[in-house]
Design a protein around this motif. Structure first.
Motif, mmCIF file in Angstrom:
data_model
loop_
_atom_site.group_PDB
_atom_site.id
_atom_site.type_symbol
_atom_site.label_atom_id
_atom_site.label_comp_id
_atom_site.label_asym_id
_atom_site.label_seq_id
_atom_site.Cartn_x
_atom_site.Cartn_y
_atom_site.Cartn_z
ATOM 1 N N ASN A 22 0.786 -1.234 0.000
ATOM 2 C CA ASN A 22 0.000 0.000 0.000
ATOM 3 C C ASN A 22 0.814 1.277 0.000
ATOM 4 O O ASN A 22 0.255 2.353 -0.137
ATOM 5 C CB ASN A 22 -0.928 0.039 1.225
ATOM 6 N N ASP A 23 2.106 1.170 0.217
ATOM 7 C CA ASP A 23 2.927 2.362 0.400
ATOM 8 C C ASP A 23 4.119 2.392 -0.538
ATOM 9 O O ASP A 23 4.551 1.366 -1.058
ATOM 10 C CB ASP A 23 3.455 2.439 1.839
ATOM 11 N N LEU A 24 4.648 3.590 -0.705
ATOM 12 C CA LEU A 24 5.900 3.813 -1.408
ATOM 13 C C LEU A 24 6.846 4.436 -0.390
ATOM 14 O O LEU A 24 6.587 5.526 0.118
ATOM 15 C CB LEU A 24 5.703 4.757 -2.594
ATOM 16 N N VAL A 25 7.923 3.730 -0.067
ATOM 17 C CA VAL A 25 8.917 4.218 0.886
ATOM 18 C C VAL A 25 10.058 4.805 0.068
ATOM 19 O O VAL A 25 10.705 4.097 -0.712
ATOM 20 C CB VAL A 25 9.418 3.085 1.802
ATOM 21 N N ILE A 26 10.275 6.110 0.221
ATOM 22 C CA ILE A 26 11.269 6.818 -0.582
ATOM 23 C C ILE A 26 12.517 7.054 0.257
ATOM 24 O O ILE A 26 12.449 7.604 1.356
ATOM 25 C CB ILE A 26 10.696 8.146 -1.114
ATOM 26 N N SER A 27 13.653 6.615 -0.287
ATOM 27 C CA SER A 27 14.934 6.796 0.388
ATOM 28 C C SER A 27 15.232 8.273 0.581
ATOM 29 O O SER A 27 14.682 9.131 -0.109
ATOM 30 C CB SER A 27 16.061 6.184 -0.440
ATOM 31 N N GLY A 28 16.153 8.558 1.487
ATOM 32 C CA GLY A 28 16.575 9.931 1.701
ATOM 33 C C GLY A 28 17.147 10.530 0.430
ATOM 34 O O GLY A 28 18.029 9.952 -0.198
ATOM 35 N N MET A 29 16.612 11.665 0.026
ATOM 36 C CA MET A 29 17.047 12.363 -1.186
ATOM 37 C C MET A 29 17.745 13.650 -0.803
ATOM 38 O O MET A 29 17.257 14.404 0.045
ATOM 39 C CB MET A 29 15.844 12.696 -2.084
ATOM 40 N N ILE A 30 18.892 13.872 -1.414
ATOM 41 C CA ILE A 30 19.591 15.136 -1.225
ATOM 42 C C ILE A 30 19.359 15.993 -2.450
ATOM 43 O O ILE A 30 18.914 15.509 -3.485
ATOM 44 C CB ILE A 30 21.104 14.924 -0.957
ATOM 45 N N GLY A 31 19.679 17.264 -2.344
ATOM 46 C CA GLY A 31 19.457 18.208 -3.440
ATOM 47 C C GLY A 31 20.648 18.323 -4.360
ATOM 48 O O GLY A 31 21.164 19.419 -4.564
ATOM 49 N N ALA A 32 21.108 17.207 -4.899
ATOM 50 C CA ALA A 32 22.275 17.192 -5.787
ATOM 51 C C ALA A 32 21.853 16.974 -7.232
ATOM 52 O O ALA A 32 20.810 16.385 -7.496
ATOM 53 C CB ALA A 32 23.234 16.087 -5.370
ATOM 54 N N ASP A 33 22.714 17.413 -8.146
ATOM 55 C CA ASP A 33 22.485 17.108 -9.554
ATOM 56 C C ASP A 33 23.105 15.746 -9.881
ATOM 57 O O ASP A 33 23.608 15.049 -8.987
ATOM 58 C CB ASP A 33 23.018 18.227 -10.462
ATOM 59 N N ALA A 34 23.076 15.348 -11.155
ATOM 60 C CA ALA A 34 23.581 14.032 -11.561
ATOM 61 C C ALA A 34 25.060 13.844 -11.250
ATOM 62 O O ALA A 34 25.537 12.718 -11.105
ATOM 63 C CB ALA A 34 23.326 13.813 -13.054
ATOM 64 N N ASN A 35 25.802 14.943 -11.122
ATOM 65 C CA ASN A 35 27.225 14.864 -10.781
ATOM 66 C C ASN A 35 27.461 14.991 -9.280
ATOM 67 O O ASN A 35 28.595 15.163 -8.839
ATOM 68 C CB ASN A 35 28.010 15.965 -11.513
#
Length: 125
Positions: A22-35
């Motif tokens: 029932n859920d989507l658990v999203i990992s910790g995301m940082i504000g970085a670009d592809a590099n």
């Protein structure tokens, strides 16, 4: 998997999100670009982190209105100031009803220049 998040998957070996029944658990995301470059301005960094969460939500067919919980981790000597910036940017992505939210100050994140990391849980079913 959202293609812009593949470099982090390949380098760090983690899934951007895991779908349960029932859920989507999203990992910790940082504000970085592809590099893995971090913007200078905190609001841009927070915006980029929310943007990454949005990519994971979209891939699962969900939206920010599905988010039921956020956890944000902040490297800061001025946590109250960070909270004000975070809330302003969060409002660009999320509206009422507000989800559960925990904000914690931490000493560092995996990417040394990163100042914020955001985890989320979204209800899908």
């Amino acid at each position: 998997m959202p293609e812009p998040l593949r470099p982090a998957y390949d380098v760090f070996g983690f899934a951007p999100g895991i779908r349960t029944e029932n859920d989507l658990v999203i990992s910790g995301m940082i504000g970085a670009d592809a590099n893995l470059a971090i913007p200078e301005a905190l609001d841009e960094e927070v915006r980029a982190a929310f943007g990454a969460i949005g990519l994971v939500l979209e891939e699962a067919g969900a939206r920010f209105s599905n988010v039921i919980s956020l956890r944000s981790f902040h490297v800061s000597d001025t946590l109250q100031n960070d909270a004000n910036v975070f809330l302003k940017v969060k409002g660009e992505f999320m509206d009422e009803p507000h989800c559960a939210w925990t904000m914690a100050g931490v000493s560092s994140l995996l990417i040394p220049a990163a100042r914020v990391e955001i985890e989320a849980v979204a209800r899908l079913g």
